[in-house]
Design an enzyme around this catalytic site. Sequence first.
Site, PDB file in Angstrom:
ATOM      1  CG  PHE A  70     132.000  66.301  76.424  1.00 61.18           C
ATOM      2  CD1 PHE A  70     133.204  66.244  76.565  1.00 61.18           C
ATOM      3  CD2 PHE A  70     131.062  65.817  76.955  1.00 61.18           C
ATOM      4  CE1 PHE A  70     133.664  65.194  77.382  1.00 61.18           C
ATOM      5  CE2 PHE A  70     131.364  64.493  77.937  1.00 61.18           C
ATOM      6  CZ  PHE A  70     132.603  64.468  78.013  1.00 61.18           C
ATOM      7  CD  GLU A  71     132.155  70.625  69.276  1.00 60.93           C
ATOM      8  OE1 GLU A  71     130.727  71.085  69.128  1.00 60.93           O
ATOM      9  OE2 GLU A  71     133.059  71.624  69.525  1.00 60.93           O
TER      10      GLU A  71
END
Length: 815
Positions: free
Chosen positions: A514-515
């Site tokens: 996840f960014e």
Amino acid sequence: MLAGTFVALPSATTAGAADNVVRANQAVPRSCFASLQKPGTSGTDRREFTSTVDGLLQARLAPRGGAEGDWDLAVFDQATGAVVAASAALRSHELAEGFVKKGQKLVVQTCRYDGQTRDALLGVDFLALTPQGTPTGAAPAPQRAELVRVETPAKKDKDKLLRLGLDVTEKADATGVEVVLANDADRKTLADNGFKSKVVDADLSARSIQNAKTDREYAAKTPGSTLPSGRTSYRHLYDYQFEVKELARKNPKLVTAFTLPQPTWEGRDVIGLEIATDVKNITDGKPVNFTMGVHHAREWPAGEHAMEWAIELVKGYTGNNAEIRGLVGRTRNIIVPIVNADGFEISREAEPKGDFSRFDYEMKRKNCNVNDSPKEFATGVCKANPGGRERGTDPNRNYAGFWGGAGASTLWRSDTFRGSGPFSEPETQNIRSIVSNRQVTNLITLHTFSNLVLRVPGVAAVRPPLDEPAYKALGDKMASRNGYTSQPSWALYDTTGSTEDWSYWATGGWGFTFEIGNTEFHPPFQAGVVAEYTGVAPAAGAGKGGNRAAFVDMLANTADPAAHSTLIGTAPKGHQLKLHKTFQTPTAPVVQPDGSTKPPIYVTDNLNSSLSSTGGRFAWSINPSTRPYVAGRYGREPQGPVQANIPVTNPAGVPATNTNYPTDPTSESFTFHVDGLPKVDNGKFSVDVKWASQDTDWDLYVFDAAGNMVSSSANGSTTEEHAILYDPPAGDYRAVLVNYAQANPSTVDDWTGGVSFQAPIPPTYGPKEAYQLTCTSPKGKLVGLADVYIDRGQTVDVGEVCTRSARANKERSVR
């Protein structure tokens, strides 16, 4: 940049040899850093010091005589009571660092939190800091750090950019990448290599100062946030440490805290926690969900989201939230909030004040490995050394998956430096130990920033795995909660040595990156943590549930037997079943500093997991026996003929040179139509153009009917471009040709071309692999042995393997 050397302390300011033992007759489970206790307070001891330097203080605790307990320490400014430094890990191995002024009076408070050991060893040192490259005592020349968007219209451009050793962020798309330029030298490097860029943020140090002010104002006016913890500000490393062990102390049947096997380069313990019913029985066979934060030091929200998720699970279970309680009851959750403890502590404590020497440390991404730095940059502690933030290895380029290939740097000072070899770093060794010794069916590694949910593969040349349809569906579902874009990692740019590109290909456990957020590495707390976690404005997941809902989706997938594999059978009480695999996997061909390559390195992995029988029937949630690296690649059988190629007529004339597309609209274009089933089945199309002279440079962009760019090709020093789209949806498309360069404007150098189509690539399948299943009696005698073959979603009955003789099972395979 700051650097310095430790100085010996005058006898008036340091404890004598006999006085370096701190003692407390009683353990008291309270925070050592929350406040300075009065002398003689139960469970504490203290020492007073006066700093002899402008620089850095290091205070350490170590066990005395080898006996372990849990001692913490905190350093306070005597005049104000403010915390200067602290450490609160699970044992008596503590390191607290903080900046001090000459003549500053300090109190070092030590606290016995738990355990039977009544004493520990205390050491205190001071480090005098001198600005580098200036006369002693002079302030360093101010530097301006900025964030720019670099134009990279083709994969070739991204590859070239990555090789420059600049600070490349994870925010990228088909035509550009955001890059941090730390100083004038970085700006010159970018310009000298012919890249064009646009300023996104002209002064990151000023932004950091404003963010800190915003955070102070938010905390002052907000009694409690909507996060599970109610926090209103970013944690320090010691906050994480203390909260982890408090969760375990207050919920002993649900939470256990643990220290990972490898300390950091600076000697810090890395800690995690596990959440499950009957938590201490880690061999109960439940599927394991693993969440981790802060591989990259400056990505503070990554740790916050991991920690809030841990609190969410505990509060949800104990508070009878039906959804959370049900999911926790069917799974095990491992959470490591801070993977890179050294780097995070440096970034978090950098105290941005407009002095770039500190801001440099705030922007630290890597760990603190000194071994790969040149000798002149290998001196001084990690928080103050001539190499600054650049010293160390990027942990998320150090895993074995495709290690050594494009997408990581061979340069020691690059922010994506891969390290001396796969798994050379304690941080990656720690994560490897968890994944290799537990059946981790699901994994999320948290980063910032660019609003992405990424899955394997990290390299464009690697075809998707056989799991791609279901794997993508899970990523898409989570992205629908947080408002991020779900895509394979290579769509950002090629990355090698990343977490899930090892964990997934080696074990089959689904892994995602996840960014978090879309603006900066650690934005104001309300935006980067509260909004992103809970799903409120300004987060992209506002009204959709945010990352909390995405984490719940991941846990629900963990609990779903169809998403992994299950062994069932019968075993007497007290018998131990073990699954084992040993295999070798090649890295990528190893890129050398001069651009040449050497053969891949073969990395040996050992996967081991156990189940303890409680008597009778058992069910054991596991990953498939065949690792995805050899299982095969995703594809599909053609369902119809491929579409006929489409020739294209070049419009008359040549447009003026355009070096600023799409800002400058000067271009040529043509449209074409793509058919679909049942008429044709197109596995991909390629828009192909070519021309005669290398003095001309056409660039090619392809848009769908809605105006979205779906493909591009903009290479230099060539006479052709090919823009490819796999599995193209039926519909109308427009190809745009831009005359990027033409040596002689009076010379007409038109292009020729067309659109070609190819059929889908059928799937490929590799050899099946087996686990070796053994069963031993309570006395350790081998009583059963079998090879087990199992696929994702499959349930295999191994029968009464624990009651058959080892000899009878020796040649037995179970499918």
